[in-house]
Design an enzyme around this catalytic site. Structure first.
Site, PDB file in Angstrom:
ATOM      1  N   HIS A 280      34.758  36.280  37.114  1.00  0.00           N
ATOM      2  CA  HIS A 280      35.246  36.855  38.399  1.00  0.00           C
ATOM      3  C   HIS A 280      34.788  35.919  39.753  1.00  0.00           C
ATOM      4  O   HIS A 280      33.881  35.331  39.658  1.00  0.00           O
ATOM      5  CB  HIS A 280      34.236  38.060  38.426  1.00  0.00           C
ATOM      6  CG  HIS A 280      34.135  39.043  39.642  1.00  0.00           C
ATOM      7  ND1 HIS A 280      35.218  39.481  40.381  1.00  0.00           N
ATOM      8  CD2 HIS A 280      33.203  39.229  40.520  1.00  0.00           C
ATOM      9  CE1 HIS A 280      35.048  40.144  41.021  1.00  0.00           C
ATOM     10  NE2 HIS A 280      33.873  40.128  41.536  1.00  0.00           N
TER      11      HIS A 280
ATOM     12  N   GLU B 109      45.293  38.765  51.211  1.00  0.00           N
ATOM     13  CA  GLU B 109      45.185  38.775  49.998  1.00  0.00           C
ATOM     14  C   GLU B 109      46.409  39.088  49.295  1.00  0.00           C
ATOM     15  O   GLU B 109      46.876  38.517  48.312  1.00  0.00           O
ATOM     16  CB  GLU B 109      44.170  39.521  49.144  1.00  0.00           C
ATOM     17  CG  GLU B 109      42.645  39.056  49.651  1.00  0.00           C
ATOM     18  CD  GLU B 109      42.194  39.713  51.169  1.00  0.00           C
ATOM     19  OE1 GLU B 109      42.745  40.445  51.666  1.00  0.00           O
ATOM     20  OE2 GLU B 109      41.356  39.005  51.674  1.00  0.00           O
TER      21      GLU B 109
ATOM     22  N   ASN C 247      30.969  39.600  47.666  1.00  0.00           N
ATOM     23  CA  ASN C 247      31.834  40.270  46.618  1.00  0.00           C
ATOM     24  C   ASN C 247      32.942  40.909  47.272  1.00  0.00           C
ATOM     25  O   ASN C 247      33.028  41.016  48.622  1.00  0.00           O
ATOM     26  CB  ASN C 247      31.024  41.226  45.503  1.00  0.00           C
ATOM     27  CG  ASN C 247      31.774  41.439  44.223  1.00  0.00           C
ATOM     28  OD1 ASN C 247      32.847  40.832  43.998  1.00  0.00           O
ATOM     29  ND2 ASN C 247      30.969  42.128  43.482  1.00  0.00           N
TER      30      ASN C 247
ATOM     31  N   ASP D 119      29.916  35.093  35.765  1.00  0.00           N
ATOM     32  CA  ASP D 119      29.789  36.077  34.976  1.00  0.00           C
ATOM     33  C   ASP D 119      29.820  37.534  35.367  1.00  0.00           C
ATOM     34  O   ASP D 119      28.465  37.607  35.792  1.00  0.00           O
ATOM     35  CB  ASP D 119      29.306  35.634  33.480  1.00  0.00           C
ATOM     36  CG  ASP D 119      29.230  36.813  32.468  1.00  0.00           C
ATOM     37  OD1 ASP D 119      30.096  37.653  32.854  1.00  0.00           O
ATOM     38  OD2 ASP D 119      28.343  36.749  31.680  1.00  0.00           O
TER      39      ASP D 119
ATOM     40  N   GLN E 102      38.855  45.147  46.433  1.00  0.00           N
ATOM     41  CA  GLN E 102      40.181  44.566  45.702  1.00  0.00           C
ATOM     42  C   GLN E 102      40.560  45.731  44.940  1.00  0.00           C
ATOM     43  O   GLN E 102      41.793  45.811  44.437  1.00  0.00           O
ATOM     44  CB  GLN E 102      39.538  43.610  44.728  1.00  0.00           C
ATOM     45  CG  GLN E 102      38.726  44.091  43.676  1.00  0.00           C
ATOM     46  CD  GLN E 102      38.303  42.947  42.733  1.00  0.00           C
ATOM     47  OE1 GLN E 102      37.526  41.986  42.901  1.00  0.00           O
ATOM     48  NE2 GLN E 102      39.154  42.875  41.445  1.00  0.00           N
TER      49      GLN E 102
ATOM     50  N   CYS F  81      40.386  39.118  42.352  1.00  0.00           N
ATOM     51  CA  CYS F  81      39.075  38.840  42.920  1.00  0.00           C
ATOM     52  C   CYS F  81      39.444  37.368  43.495  1.00  0.00           C
ATOM     53  O   CYS F  81      38.939  36.808  44.211  1.00  0.00           O
ATOM     54  CB  CYS F  81      37.973  38.773  41.620  1.00  0.00           C
ATOM     55  SG  CYS F  81      38.603  37.753  40.216  1.00  0.00           S
TER      56      CYS F  81
END
Ligand SMILES: *[C@@H]1O[C@H](CO)[C@@H](O)[C@H](O)[C@H]1NC(C)=O
Ligand SMILES: *[C@@H]1O[C@H](CO)[C@@H](O)[C@H](O)[C@H]1NC(C)=O
Length: 335
Positions: free
Chosen positions: A278, A165, A302, A253, A134, A140
């Protein structure tokens, strides 16, 4: 202010800009800078190095404790090594939890089959695109949303197509997302529904910057959804959804240093809170060792690049009181 007071203040400023550095770390510092292509002005390098050294020593201490059996996961220096906690929080946390509507839990059905497997890995089954990055944009939420939609499109069509995205960052303001200042996965799914499509990554590439111009082109749309489902905020429900639906958007978190520098093993930090900040993607779950009731984890993709964590992934402790709030804001798009 008298001149002497002024001078004193100035001298203090200079003194704090030249912190004591550990010269045994010179080689590692230079390697780290070249690995992550970091360049600093001469007057900021000392302070930055001091922050990096503090992180480096904290990581070494943690790993030493890990070797003594005090932690279930290791940490490693990575691209975020020059950030203070405050800077990192400002850089990364883009899930606007205060906006996540509670009580909108509808249409979630328990899976039709009675047997829930003890482990699931959708990446292995072709549902998951390679790890993305990102950059320094609080997007995110967009990566979490494309991840879930990529999985559901694969389930429907048998084709894995990476989704844009940037399309979500630039265009879902009417759904009240905030571009590079944060957003919600559910609002992204709402946008795809309202818009009647979402462009492919290839046709609408990621820039890590928001543009007020929406550049969506229907001819390059590679996905659709009819809405989304919010999963009740319990790990059991999340497990059912992961087993029966596919990759699921969740929020956690991610504000702790232990998360920022996670490398391997099952992440568990007593300081991790239920207040989520997140957006990430649960792509499966499982257990380490031989007992399926012990050392359970959520397998999480992630969006901090492949060099973060375990090739871009993290295993988060499962069935330990909703660790890091992982089941609090889980959802998936219906296609
Ligand atoms: C999940 O599957 C991927 C792709 O096969 C593999 O690289 C990864 O190690 C698996 N993860 C776990 C935790 O089993
Ligand atoms: C998405 O849905 C819209 C409206 O039904 C349709 O026009 C479009 O072709 C669909 N796009 C894709 C990629 O399926």
């Amino acid at each position: 202010m008298t001149p002497s007071v002024f001078l004193a203040a100035l001298c203090l400023g200079i003194a704090s800009a030249a912190p004591k550095l550990d010269q045994t770390l010179d080689v590692q510092w230079n390697q780290w800078k070249s690995t992550y292509k970091k360049v600093y002005a001469a007057n900021e390098e000392g302070l930055t190095r001091a922050v990096w050294e503090k992180n480096m020593k904290m990581i070494e201490r943690h790993n030493q404790e890990h070797s003594q059996g005090k932690h279930g996961f290791t940490m490693a220096m990575n691209a975020f090594g020059d950030k203070t906690n405050e800077e990192f929080r400002q850089l990364m946390n883009g899930f606007q939890s205060q906006k996540h509507k509670k009580g909108k839990l509808f249409h979630f059905h328990e899976p039709v089959f009675g047997h829930i497997p003890t482990s699931v890995n959708w990446t292995q089954r072709g549902y998951v695109t390679p790890v993305k990055d990102q950059g320094s944009c609080h997007s995110c939420w967009a990566f979490s949303a494309t991840g879930a939609l990529e999985g559901q499109m694969f389930r429907k069509t048998g084709k894995l197509v990476s989704l844009s995205e940037q399309n979500l960052v630039d265009c879902s303001r009417p759904e009240s997302n905030n571009g590079c200042s944060g957003g919600l996965m559910d609002k992204a799914f709402q946008y795809v529904k309202n818009n009647g499509g979402l462009d492919s990554e290839e046709s609408y590439p990621y820039t890590a910057k928001e543009s007020r111009n929406c550049l969506y082109k229907p001819e390059f749309s590679a996905a659709n959804n009819t809405g989304f489902v919010n999963i009740p905020p319990q790990e059991k429900a999340l497990m059912n959804a992961v087993a029966s639906v596919g990759p699921i958007s969740v929020a956690v978190d991610a504000s702790l240093k232990s998360f920022r520098f996670y490398k391997s093993g099952i992440y568990f930090d007593p300081a991790c809170r239920l207040a989520v900040n997140h957006g990430v993607l649960v792509v499966g779950y499982g257990f380490e060792g031989t007992d399926p009731d012990k050392n359970k984890y959520w397998l999480v993709k992630n969006s901090w690049g492949k060099s973060w964590g375990a090739d871009g992934y993290i295993k988060i402790a499962k069935d330990r009181n909703n660790h890091c709030g992982i089941a609090r804001a889980a959802s998936y798009p219906t296609v």
